[in-house]
Motif scaffolding. Structure first.
Motif, PDB file in Angstrom:
ATOM      1  N   ILE A  95       0.841  -1.203   0.000  1.00 48.47           N
ATOM      2  CA  ILE A  95       0.000   0.000   0.000  1.00 48.47           C
ATOM      3  C   ILE A  95       0.874   1.249   0.000  1.00 48.47           C
ATOM      4  N   GLU A  96       1.888   1.230   0.836  1.00 54.40           N
ATOM      5  CA  GLU A  96       2.809   2.374   0.905  1.00 54.40           C
ATOM      6  C   GLU A  96       3.499   2.592  -0.451  1.00 54.40           C
ATOM      7  N   ASP A  97       3.925   1.517  -1.085  1.00 54.76           N
ATOM      8  CA  ASP A  97       4.577   1.618  -2.387  1.00 54.76           C
ATOM      9  C   ASP A  97       3.623   2.196  -3.435  1.00 54.76           C
ATOM     10  N   TYR A  98       2.372   1.763  -3.396  1.00 47.78           N
ATOM     11  CA  TYR A  98       1.376   2.290  -4.334  1.00 47.78           C
ATOM     12  C   TYR A  98       1.190   3.790  -4.115  1.00 47.78           C
ATOM     13  N   LEU A  99       1.071   4.203  -2.862  1.00 44.81           N
ATOM     14  CA  LEU A  99       0.890   5.627  -2.567  1.00 44.81           C
ATOM     15  C   LEU A  99       2.099   6.445  -3.029  1.00 44.81           C
ATOM     16  N   THR A 100       3.285   5.933  -2.785  1.00 46.80           N
ATOM     17  CA  THR A 100       4.504   6.625  -3.213  1.00 46.80           C
ATOM     18  C   THR A 100       4.524   6.773  -4.725  1.00 46.80           C
ATOM     19  N   SER A 101       4.169   5.710  -5.429  1.00 49.63           N
ATOM     20  CA  SER A 101       4.133   5.773  -6.895  1.00 49.63           C
ATOM     21  C   SER A 101       3.076   6.754  -7.383  1.00 49.63           C
TER      22      SER A 101
END
Length: 138
Positions: A95-101
């Motif tokens: 989820i964090e990676d998706y938000l960062t992207s």
């Protein structure tokens, strides 16, 4: 002899009563504990379903060609709720990676954005599938 019979019958009756009371008390505590645990699982599943559904809906309906601040804010909000309900570190990181992207896409130039959109779209679908798997574990 009759006296002994009455005394024995009285003793048996008292023991049966004490046994019945003790059994009922133990049964009540165990039943309450099991019911509370079941209620907690049911609440967690319902709450996860609601949070994951909203997050999935936002991820799958976002227009990556025209990112709006409200859409990004909604995804962040639903992501925060989902993370609070998770105990799967890998899924939290996803989820964090998706938000960062998503944030990087919002800040990127037009030249880079086409590739980032494809990557972000794939990450979104993968995230939704993993949220689904997590729900089925309950």
């Amino acid at each position: 002899m009759l006296n002994i019979s009455f005394a024995l019958a009285g003793q048996i009756a008292r023991n049966a009563l004490v046994g019945a009371i003790a059994t009922k008390v133990v049964d009540t505590f165990i039943t309450n504990k099991v019911n509370n645990k079941n209620d907690q699982k049911k609440w967690l599943r319902t709450t996860k379903l609601e949070a994951f559904s909203k997050l999935s809906q936002e991820i799958l309906s976002i227009d990556l060609n025209e990112l709006k601040p409200e859409s990004i804010r909604s995804i962040k909000e639903y992501s925060a709720k989902a993370i609070l309900l998770l105990d799967d570190r890998r899924l939290m990181n996803q989820i964090e990676d998706y938000l960062t992207s998503l944030i990087n896409l919002d800040k990127s130039s037009e030249d880079r954005s086409k590739d980032l959109k494809k990557i972000l779209d794939k990450k979104g679908i993968d995230l939704v599938m993993n949220l689904n798997k997590n729900l089925k574990k309950l």
